[in-house]
Design an enzyme around this catalytic site. Structure first.
Site, PDB file in Angstrom:
ATOM      1  N   CYS A   2      27.018  11.144   0.775  1.00  0.00           N
ATOM      2  CA  CYS A   2      26.599  11.625  -0.542  1.00  0.00           C
ATOM      3  C   CYS A   2      25.181  11.149  -0.846  1.00  0.00           C
ATOM      4  CB  CYS A   2      27.560  11.090  -1.595  1.00  0.00           C
ATOM      5  SG  CYS A   2      29.256  11.482  -1.222  1.00  0.00           S
ATOM      6  N   ARG A  27      21.023  15.856   3.923  1.00  0.00           N
ATOM      7  CA  ARG A  27      22.154  14.997   4.299  1.00  0.00           C
ATOM      8  C   ARG A  27      23.453  15.780   4.339  1.00  0.00           C
ATOM      9  NH1 ARG A  27      20.861   9.365   2.174  1.00  0.00           N
ATOM     10  NH2 ARG A  27      23.085   9.041   1.990  1.00  0.00           N
ATOM     11  N   TRP A  74      29.406  14.875  -0.463  1.00  0.00           N
ATOM     12  CA  TRP A  74      29.930  15.388   0.814  1.00  0.00           C
ATOM     13  C   TRP A  74      31.389  14.966   0.824  1.00  0.00           C
ATOM     14  CZ3 TRP A  74      31.473  14.447   6.011  1.00  0.00           C
ATOM     15  CH2 TRP A  74      31.213  15.501   6.879  1.00  0.00           C
ATOM     16  N   ASN A 100      28.875   6.774  -3.671  1.00  0.00           N
ATOM     17  CA  ASN A 100      28.848   7.125  -2.251  1.00  0.00           C
ATOM     18  C   ASN A 100      29.681   6.070  -1.548  1.00  0.00           C
ATOM     19  OD1 ASN A 100      28.279   8.075   0.272  1.00  0.00           O
ATOM     20  ND2 ASN A 100      26.225   7.170   0.391  1.00  0.00           N
ATOM     21  N   GLY A 101      30.735   6.469  -0.833  1.00  0.00           N
ATOM     22  CA  GLY A 101      31.571   5.489  -0.133  1.00  0.00           C
ATOM     23  C   GLY A 101      33.042   5.822  -0.327  1.00  0.00           C
ATOM     24  N   GLU A 481      30.286  17.072  29.539  1.00  0.00           N
ATOM     25  CA  GLU A 481      29.556  16.869  28.280  1.00  0.00           C
ATOM     26  C   GLU A 481      28.135  16.364  28.552  1.00  0.00           C
ATOM     27  OE1 GLU A 481      29.779  17.779  25.410  1.00  0.00           O
ATOM     28  OE2 GLU A 481      28.491  16.427  24.252  1.00  0.00           O
ATOM     29  N   LYS A 485      24.763  18.312  27.367  1.00  0.00           N
ATOM     30  CA  LYS A 485      23.701  17.669  26.576  1.00  0.00           C
ATOM     31  C   LYS A 485      22.342  17.897  27.226  1.00  0.00           C
ATOM     32  CE  LYS A 485      25.144  17.064  23.283  1.00  0.00           C
ATOM     33  NZ  LYS A 485      26.401  17.671  23.385  1.00  0.00           N
ATOM     34  N   GLU A 488      21.270  21.701  27.164  1.00  0.00           N
ATOM     35  CA  GLU A 488      21.045  22.374  25.869  1.00  0.00           C
ATOM     36  C   GLU A 488      19.817  21.841  25.141  1.00  0.00           C
ATOM     37  OE1 GLU A 488      23.952  22.021  22.740  1.00  0.00           O
ATOM     38  OE2 GLU A 488      24.609  20.074  23.464  1.00  0.00           O
ATOM     39  N   HIS A 504      33.893  20.886  48.062  1.00  0.00           N
ATOM     40  CA  HIS A 504      34.308  22.297  48.115  1.00  0.00           C
ATOM     41  C   HIS A 504      33.170  23.240  47.714  1.00  0.00           C
ATOM     42  CE1 HIS A 504      38.351  20.771  48.762  1.00  0.00           C
ATOM     43  NE2 HIS A 504      38.081  19.903  47.814  1.00  0.00           N
ATOM     44  N   LYS A 603      23.701  25.470  14.960  1.00  0.00           N
ATOM     45  CA  LYS A 603      24.577  24.309  14.780  1.00  0.00           C
ATOM     46  C   LYS A 603      26.032  24.751  14.674  1.00  0.00           C
ATOM     47  CE  LYS A 603      25.896  20.150  14.384  1.00  0.00           C
ATOM     48  NZ  LYS A 603      25.998  19.382  15.658  1.00  0.00           N
TER      49      LYS A 603
HETATM   50  C1  AGP Z   1      27.347  20.959  21.447  1.00  0.00           C
HETATM   51  O1  AGP Z   1      26.244  20.055  21.543  1.00  0.00           O
HETATM   52  C2  AGP Z   1      26.983  22.251  20.756  1.00  0.00           C
HETATM   53  N1  AGP Z   1      26.365  22.026  19.523  1.00  0.00           N
HETATM   54  C3  AGP Z   1      28.144  23.236  20.743  1.00  0.00           C
HETATM   55  O2  AGP Z   1      28.678  23.309  22.040  1.00  0.00           O
HETATM   56  C4  AGP Z   1      29.297  22.910  19.770  1.00  0.00           C
HETATM   57  O3  AGP Z   1      30.009  21.789  20.219  1.00  0.00           O
HETATM   58  C5  AGP Z   1      30.241  24.119  19.730  1.00  0.00           C
HETATM   59  O4  AGP Z   1      29.504  25.218  19.229  1.00  0.00           O
HETATM   60  C6  AGP Z   1      31.484  23.894  18.845  1.00  0.00           C
HETATM   61  O5  AGP Z   1      31.075  23.649  17.536  1.00  0.00           O
HETATM   62  P1  AGP Z   1      32.175  23.067  16.506  1.00  0.00           P
HETATM   63  O6  AGP Z   1      32.599  21.744  17.016  1.00  0.00           O
HETATM   64  O7  AGP Z   1      31.470  22.980  15.179  1.00  0.00           O
HETATM   65  O8  AGP Z   1      33.325  24.029  16.479  1.00  0.00           O
END
Ligand code: AGP
Length: 608
Positions: A2, A27, A74, A100-101, A481, A485, A488, A504, A603
């Site tokens: 928040c 935020r 939030w 906030n908390g 993962e 990272k 991307e 393989h 995002k």
């Molecule tokens: C991961 O770094 C990406 N931002 C992307 O793969 C993300 O995890 C995926 O789009 C799922 O998003 P969500 O967790 O909000 O559902």
């Protein structure tokens, strides 16, 4: 997280509060509000949704007055409605509070106050705090706040005003950041400097357990026992953008470094140490309902799909339930075998990913019970599942998911504890897992304290055009993962593979230009991954290893090694992923990439 802003001075408070709240929008929030003392009394205006909705509410009826507080919420307790928005007032309606908390003993305090005739209208712990302050008020606002806070367990950053003391603003902190801004003949409080940087760079940072009392003639800092405290005035040198990132160069780096705290926040209130189990009331599942499931499907996308794979290892190993992990985009169009004895878990940081939402709806249509592992409170997925657990990791601004991933794995560990202890997991095993979970934040901090070693590693490999990430067992999803990272945010083509799969086909890719990242902690498959490492070395591959502290064998085999503390096998992903997050970050920065907003990415993917 928040946002808090407060003002005491000669200027109109409302405009300054709204300007400050706009500075805090980054935020993340889902509702907002202000309270102003207008000479006749207290005026509170609040609204769910974005600040523009609050501005609409204020049009034509902006309260006049030169003392006020403002808040962006939030949601953590209770959905993001106008009723739950801050400020909240006490029983008399004369005292306004923003917070906030988390007040962990809010339910107990609420019960006592309601027995005394208090009537509360919201689901929030903050309204309870407001009523408690009102209950403690006997002519001194600062004493009432201090007395109330002495009864509170949990974390808070608060600001309080009262129409009975129209020239006073009281603020206090414990666990949530709060600072005092000292302007020319005016004073501010804020949850972070970005809210007030336009007016002053002179700030006093409050520490836990401290309060500050602002009046027109000045301010004083004290503790809850009224002992005065002298505090230095600091000058903020940062520009606004840097302030918003908490001093970090990028939101992604800030969020990587938040993980000791976000792991604590995800665990907070869920561990039952005596029983060696977990309490996750939000699952809305009784013990006998859990026992009747004969299969679990975990569905998600991207990073969330990787944490789902870790959940599969945990649940099958410790709860002995068959688990299938499905890409949501595939699950929704297949004809999946799902029925009322299937539990379907949707994992989503944003809670808005279209494919995951569609997969959950399809599962519900077929009679499955659904759970959400979600970060954004009140998001669509969180509202449509039958139950779930919130991550409480705070808004994740960087497009590349980092703190959400570790909190997702923690949430899955909590679900595994609950399910496992109803089946094959002994109380001693449960207690051992709990001790290991509690140790993780400090172990993450130990890794972060050595981030410079990872930066040096990135300096060696940032020019690569390809990379291979290899892991075994529960660290195979970590290989996936880590590769995601890197690709991307640095645009280097990287692939994750089960280490044994090298033979393989992928081993054909190995040459001196292909860095191979091995995730090789001391676990049950350590010996196997050493063999894979030797196969890569024999073909001239450049081996980089994430290994356990003191692992001399790996240190000899790898061209570069970064070590991590030891933990239980199933929890190693929480630690092995940290250097990989840092590695991808430093490589991307070295390549001049836009770390927080990588090309082509969003995002939250709210379209198919
Ligand atoms: C991961 O770094 C990406 N931002 C992307 O793969 C993300 O995890 C995926 O789009 C799922 O998003 P969500 O967790 O909000 O559902």
């Amino acid at each position: 997280m928040c946002g808090i802003v407060g003002y005491v001075g000669p200027r109109q408070a409302a405009a300054l509060l709204m300007e400050g709240l706009k500075r805090l929008e980054y935020r993340g929030y889902d509702s907002s509000g202000i309270a102003v003392l207008n000479g006749q009394g207290l005026v509170v205006v609040k609204q769910s949704g974005k600040l523009s909705a609050l501005e609409q509410q204020l049009t034509g009826r902006t309260p006049t007055g030169t003392v006020g507080i403002g808040h962006t919420r939030w949601a953590t307790h209770g959905p993001p409605t106008t009723t739950n928005a801050h400020p909240h007032t006490d029983q008399s309606g004369k005292i306004a509070v923003i917070h906030n908390g988390i007040v962990e003993n809010a339910s107990a305090i609420r019960r006592v106050l309601e027995q005394r005739g208090h009537v509360m209208v919201s689901d929030t712990d903050t309204e309870v705090l407001a009523h408690l302050i009102g209950e403690c008020y006997r002519g001194s606002l600062e004493e009432a706040v201090a007395e109330a806070l002495r009864e509170v367990d949990g974390a808070y950053g608060i600001a309080v005003i009262s129409e009975d003391e129209p020239d006073v603003l009281v603020a206090a902190r414990k666990g949530s950041p709060l600072l005092l801004g000292v302007g020319e003949g005016e004073l501010f409080v804020a949850s972070d400097a970005s809210a007030i940087l336009a007016h002053t760079r002179s700030v006093v940072y409050l520490d836990d357990g401290e309060m500050v009392v602002l009046t027109r003639s000045g301010y004083h800092v004290r503790d809850l026992a009224a002992t005065r405290i002298e505090k230095p005035i600091n000058q903020i040198e940062w520009d606004l953008a840097t302030v918003e990132r908490g001093g970090y160069a990028h939101f992604m780096l800030k969020e990587i470094f938040e993980q000791p705290d976000t792991v604590r926040d995800t665990l907070r209130g869920h561990l039952l140490e005596d029983e060696g189990s977990s309490r996750v009331s939000g699952l809305n599942l009784a013990d006998d309902e859990i026992k009747q499931f004969n299969r679990i499907v975990i569905t998600a996308c991207g990073t969330s799909w990787h944490s789902a794979l870790i959940g599969e290892y945990m649940l099958e190993e410790l709860a002995r339930i068959p688990v299938d992990v499905e890409y949501a985009s595939e699950f929704r169009y297949r004809n999946p075998v799902v029925d009322e004895r299937t539990l379907v878990i949707g994992i989503s940081q944003s809670g808005e990913t279209a494919d995951t939402l569609a997969a959950i709806r399809e599962a519900k249509r077929r009679g499955a019970r659904t759970l959400g592992v979600v970060n954004v409170v009140g998001s669509t997925i969180a509202r449509e599942v039958d139950g779930g657990i919130y991550l409480h990791a705070g808004p994740e601004v960087g497009v590349a998911s980092t703190k959400a991933f570790t909190s997702q794995v923690i949430a899955l560990a909590l679900i595994t504890l609950r399910f496992g202890r109803l089946r094959n997991l002994s109380i001693l095993q449960g207690r051992q897992i709990i001790q290991a979970l509690k140790a993780l934040p400090e172990q993450i901090q130990d890794i972060l304290d050595r981030a410079h070693q990872v930066e040096a590693l990135a300096e060696r490999y940032w020019r690569s055009n390809n990379a291979l990430y290899l892991g075994r067992g529960v660290n195979f999803p970590v290989a996936l993962e880590g590769a995601l990272k890197l690709k991307e945010i640095s645009y280097i083509h990287a692939e994750g593979y089960p280490a044994a799969e090298m033979k393989h086909g992928p081993i054909a890719l190995i040459d001196e230009n292909m860095p191979v990242m091995f995730i090789a902690p001391k676990d049950a498959v350590h010996g196997k991954i050493v063999s894979n490492m030797e196969e890569v070395r024999a073909r001239g591959g450049q081996v980089i290893a994430i290994a356990s502290d003191g692992d001399d064998l790996i240190n000899r085999l790898a061209a570069s090694t970064f070590t991590i503390p030891e933990t239980l096998d199933l929890l190693t992903p929480i630690l092995t992923i940290i250097p990989l997050q840092l590695f991808s970050y430093y490589v991307a920065v070295r390549r001049g990439c836009n770390v927080d907003q990588p090309r082509n990415l969003a995002k939250s993917v709210t379209v198919e």
